[in-house]
Design a protein around this motif. Structure first.
Motif, PDB file in Angstrom:
ATOM      1  N   UNK A  72      23.775  39.390  40.945  1.00  0.00           N
ATOM      2  CA  UNK A  72      23.953  40.269  39.933  1.00  0.00           C
ATOM      3  C   UNK A  72      25.459  41.260  40.043  1.00  0.00           C
ATOM      4  N   UNK A  73      25.964  41.617  41.328  1.00  0.00           N
ATOM      5  CA  UNK A  73      26.762  42.317  41.471  1.00  0.00           C
ATOM      6  C   UNK A  73      27.992  41.504  41.107  1.00  0.00           C
ATOM      7  N   UNK A  74      28.049  40.477  41.148  1.00  0.00           N
ATOM      8  CA  UNK A  74      29.217  39.799  40.505  1.00  0.00           C
ATOM      9  C   UNK A  74      29.219  39.830  39.464  1.00  0.00           C
ATOM     10  N   UNK A  75      28.273  39.302  38.447  1.00  0.00           N
ATOM     11  CA  UNK A  75      28.083  39.393  37.179  1.00  0.00           C
ATOM     12  C   UNK A  75      28.682  40.779  36.549  1.00  0.00           C
ATOM     13  N   UNK A  76      27.932  41.665  36.866  1.00  0.00           N
ATOM     14  CA  UNK A  76      28.255  43.138  36.409  1.00  0.00           C
ATOM     15  C   UNK A  76      29.669  43.505  36.560  1.00  0.00           C
ATOM     16  N   UNK A  77      30.240  43.376  37.899  1.00  0.00           N
ATOM     17  CA  UNK A  77      31.778  43.572  38.139  1.00  0.00           C
ATOM     18  C   UNK A  77      32.582  42.808  37.203  1.00  0.00           C
ATOM     19  N   UNK A 208      39.602  41.705  38.027  1.00  0.00           N
ATOM     20  CA  UNK A 208      40.469  41.785  36.830  1.00  0.00           C
ATOM     21  C   UNK A 208      39.779  41.479  35.453  1.00  0.00           C
ATOM     22  N   UNK A 209      38.703  40.578  35.413  1.00  0.00           N
ATOM     23  CA  UNK A 209      38.226  40.213  34.155  1.00  0.00           C
ATOM     24  C   UNK A 209      37.313  41.043  33.784  1.00  0.00           C
ATOM     25  N   UNK A 210      36.730  41.935  34.695  1.00  0.00           N
ATOM     26  CA  UNK A 210      35.768  42.960  34.424  1.00  0.00           C
ATOM     27  C   UNK A 210      36.547  44.212  33.927  1.00  0.00           C
ATOM     28  N   UNK A 211      37.861  44.534  34.509  1.00  0.00           N
ATOM     29  CA  UNK A 211      38.692  45.730  34.176  1.00  0.00           C
ATOM     30  C   UNK A 211      39.338  45.495  32.853  1.00  0.00           C
ATOM     31  N   UNK A 212      39.912  44.368  32.639  1.00  0.00           N
ATOM     32  CA  UNK A 212      40.488  44.244  31.357  1.00  0.00           C
ATOM     33  C   UNK A 212      40.563  42.847  31.029  1.00  0.00           C
ATOM     34  N   UNK A 216      43.739  40.085  32.195  1.00  0.00           N
ATOM     35  CA  UNK A 216      43.597  39.229  33.143  1.00  0.00           C
ATOM     36  C   UNK A 216      43.924  37.881  32.581  1.00  0.00           C
ATOM     37  N   UNK A 217      43.874  37.685  31.029  1.00  0.00           N
ATOM     38  CA  UNK A 217      44.065  36.349  30.596  1.00  0.00           C
ATOM     39  C   UNK A 217      45.744  36.420  30.557  1.00  0.00           C
ATOM     40  N   UNK A 218      46.356  37.276  30.260  1.00  0.00           N
ATOM     41  CA  UNK A 218      47.710  37.404  30.031  1.00  0.00           C
ATOM     42  C   UNK A 218      48.333  37.104  31.517  1.00  0.00           C
ATOM     43  N   UNK A 219      47.655  37.522  32.227  1.00  0.00           N
ATOM     44  CA  UNK A 219      48.137  37.371  33.688  1.00  0.00           C
ATOM     45  C   UNK A 219      48.168  35.848  34.278  1.00  0.00           C
ATOM     46  N   UNK A 276      30.259  48.902  33.428  1.00  0.00           N
ATOM     47  CA  UNK A 276      31.069  48.607  32.396  1.00  0.00           C
ATOM     48  C   UNK A 276      31.815  47.360  33.023  1.00  0.00           C
ATOM     49  N   UNK A 277      31.862  47.211  34.206  1.00  0.00           N
ATOM     50  CA  UNK A 277      32.814  46.164  34.793  1.00  0.00           C
ATOM     51  C   UNK A 277      34.183  46.785  35.595  1.00  0.00           C
ATOM     52  N   UNK A 278      34.774  45.983  36.330  1.00  0.00           N
ATOM     53  CA  UNK A 278      36.120  46.163  36.846  1.00  0.00           C
ATOM     54  C   UNK A 278      35.835  46.804  38.193  1.00  0.00           C
ATOM     55  N   UNK A 279      34.676  46.968  38.931  1.00  0.00           N
ATOM     56  CA  UNK A 279      34.187  47.648  40.305  1.00  0.00           C
ATOM     57  C   UNK A 279      32.939  46.991  40.632  1.00  0.00           C
ATOM     58  N   UNK A 280      33.035  46.541  41.940  1.00  0.00           N
ATOM     59  CA  UNK A 280      31.742  45.995  42.359  1.00  0.00           C
ATOM     60  C   UNK A 280      31.682  46.114  43.905  1.00  0.00           C
ATOM     61  N   UNK A 281      30.529  46.322  44.504  1.00  0.00           N
ATOM     62  CA  UNK A 281      30.357  46.466  45.960  1.00  0.00           C
ATOM     63  C   UNK A 281      29.359  45.976  46.477  1.00  0.00           C
ATOM     64  N   UNK A 282      29.241  45.055  47.266  1.00  0.00           N
ATOM     65  CA  UNK A 282      28.236  44.127  47.894  1.00  0.00           C
ATOM     66  C   UNK A 282      27.369  45.140  48.866  1.00  0.00           C
ATOM     67  N   UNK A 283      27.977  45.852  49.623  1.00  0.00           N
ATOM     68  CA  UNK A 283      27.496  46.505  50.592  1.00  0.00           C
ATOM     69  C   UNK A 283      26.528  47.637  49.834  1.00  0.00           C
ATOM     70  N   UNK A 284      27.090  48.447  48.840  1.00  0.00           N
ATOM     71  CA  UNK A 284      26.517  49.378  48.128  1.00  0.00           C
ATOM     72  C   UNK A 284      25.203  48.928  47.399  1.00  0.00           C
ATOM     73  N   UNK A 285      25.375  47.695  46.925  1.00  0.00           N
ATOM     74  CA  UNK A 285      24.041  47.023  46.254  1.00  0.00           C
ATOM     75  C   UNK A 285      23.144  46.679  47.325  1.00  0.00           C
TER      76      UNK A 285
END
Length: 333
Positions: A72-77, A208-212, A216-219, A276-285
Motif C-alpha cells: 500500500x505504501x508504494x501505491x500511495x507514494x 516521481x510519478x506520485x509527485x508530478x 515524470x512522463x516528460x523525463x 497525495x503522493x510523492x513521498x513514502x516511507x517503509x520504516x514509518x509505515x
C-alpha cells in the motif's frame, strides 16, 4: 570554458535534507508513541501484556497487515489508492485452501495465494493505467468482485487447512530463536520494500510519478507501465499476506482481511507517506502498523469495547493528517 552549477541545486539539496530530517523526527515520534503504548500495556496488564507469548502474538498479527501495508505504501507514494487489498487477501486465502488446492500441499497453497494476489493486482493495474479508470473506482470494483467470488467459493463456510507443512509454521517449535516464521517473512518483505523504494530506479520512478506525473512522463518515465507494476506489487503483497493468514488461522474464510484496506492506509499515513503522493516511507509505515496492532492488543487485554478502539484509531489518523499538512506547508514556505 567553466561549468556552472544550476542555482536551484543547493536549494533543492537543502529541501531534501530538510525532508530527511523531518522523516527522522517523525519516526522517532512514532517510536515514542510505541514506547508509551508499551508502558500503558505494562502498567494496566503487566502479567499478560509483557508475557513473551503475547509479544510474539502482537508481532505475528502485525506481520499479516504489515506485508499488505508495504504494498500500500508504494501505491500511495505513486499518488494512487488501493481499496481492494482486504478483499484480495480474502479471495487468495480461500482459493488457496480449497480441497483441490490442498492436494498439492505446501507449494500448491503458497503458489495459489501468490498467483491470485498478483492476478487481482494485474487487473487493477490494467484498468487504472491503461483503462483510464480512477484508482478509487477500479479498486472499489475489485473489492466488491473479490469479496463476492470469495463468498461463492466458500459458500459461507470455513475451509480448514489439513496440510501439516503449513500448520507447522504456526507452532512454537517452528520459531527461530523465539521469533515466529511469519515475523521473519514480514521482516524480509519490509527490507525488500525499503531497498526497492530507496535504493532502486523503480523507487525513484514511483516517487516521481506520485509527485508530478506529467513531469515524470516528460523525463522519459513510462507512467502507465509504472502504475501497472505498482498495483501488481500490491497484489503480490496481498498474496503473501493471505498465505501468512492461512498459517496463522489454519483456515480460509471469505471474511478474512476485513477492513485491511483501512488499516493499511491508516498505518501508511501516520507513518509519513503523503496521501497525495510523492513521498513514502517503509520504516514509518511499519511503525504505524506496530502502533495500531499494539493498541488493538491493549484494548483486547483490558476488555475494552471495539468502538472505543476505532475512535482512538480515528483520532490518531486525524492527528497524523494534520501533522502532514503542517509539514507540507512548512516545506513550501
Amino acid at each position: 570554458m567553466t561549468l556552472t552549477t544550476p542555482a536551484k541545486a543547493p536549494a533543492e539539496e537543502s529541501r531534501w535534507r530538510a525532508l530527511g530530517v523531518r522523516a527522522d523526527i517523525r519516526n522517532l515520534s512514532l517510536l515514542g508513541v510505541l514506547a508509551v503504548l508499551v508502558a500503558v500495556g505494562g502498567l494496566t496488564r503487566p502479567a499478560e501484556f509483557l508475557a513473551t507469548s503475547n509479544l510474539q502474538l502482537v508481532l505475528t498479527q502485525a506481520s499479516v497487515i504489515g506485508v499488505v501495508t508495504v504494498g500500500m505504501t508504494f501505491v500511495i507514494t505513486s499518488g494512487g489508492i488501493d481499496l481492494s487489498v482486504g478483499a484480495i487477501v480474502a479471495l487468495a486465502s480461500v482459493w488457496a485452501t480449497t480441497l483441490a488446492t490442498q492436494e498439492f500441499g505446501f507449494a500448491g497453497i503458497l503458489f495459489t495465494a501468490v498467483v491470485v494476489g498478483v492476478g487481482c493486482g494485474l487487473v487493477n493495474g490494467v484498468l487504472i493505467a491503461y483503462g483510464g479508470m480512477v484508482p478509487f473506482i477500479a479498486t472499489l470494483a475489485m473489492l466488491a468482485s473479490a469479496r463476492g467470488l470469495a463468498l461463492q467459493i466458500t459458500d459461507g463456510r470455513t475451509q480448514i487447512v489439513t496440510v501439516d507443512a503449513v500448520l507447522d509454521l504456526g507452532v512454537p517449535d517452528a520459531y527461530v530463536l523465539g521469533i515466529p516464521p511469519l515475523v521473519l517473512v514480514f521482516a524480509a518483505v519490509t527490507a525488500a520494500g525499503w531497498l526497492l523504494l530507496n535504493r532502486t530506479t523503480f523507487g525513484r520512478r514511483t516517487v516521481a510519478v506520485g509527485g508530478n506525473p506529467e513531469a515524470a512522463r516528460l523525463a522519459g518515465i513510462d507512467v502507465r507501465r509504472q502504475r501497472l507494476l505498482l498495483y501488481v506489487l500490491s497484489g503480490l503483497c496481498c498474496g503473501i499476506a493471505a498465505f501468512l493468514l492461512v498459517v496463522l488461522a489454519g483456515s480460509g474464510q471469505n471474511t478474512n482481511g476485513n477492513l485491511y484496506e483501512l488499516d493499511a492506509i491508516a498505518a501508511a499515513i501516520i507513518g509519513g507517506t503523503l496521501l497525495s503522493g510523492g513521498r513514502g516511507t517503509i520504516v514509518g509505515s511499519v511503525l504505524g502498523v506496530l502502533v495500531f496492532t499494539t493498541i488493538t492488543n491493549i484494548f483486547a487485554l483490558n476488555n475494552l469495547q471495539s468502538d472505543v478502539q476505532q475512535i482512538a484509531k480515528g483520532a490518531i489518523i486525524v492527528a497524523a493528517v494534520l501533522v502532514q499538512r503542517r509539514s507540507a506547508h512548512d516545506a513550501d514556505s
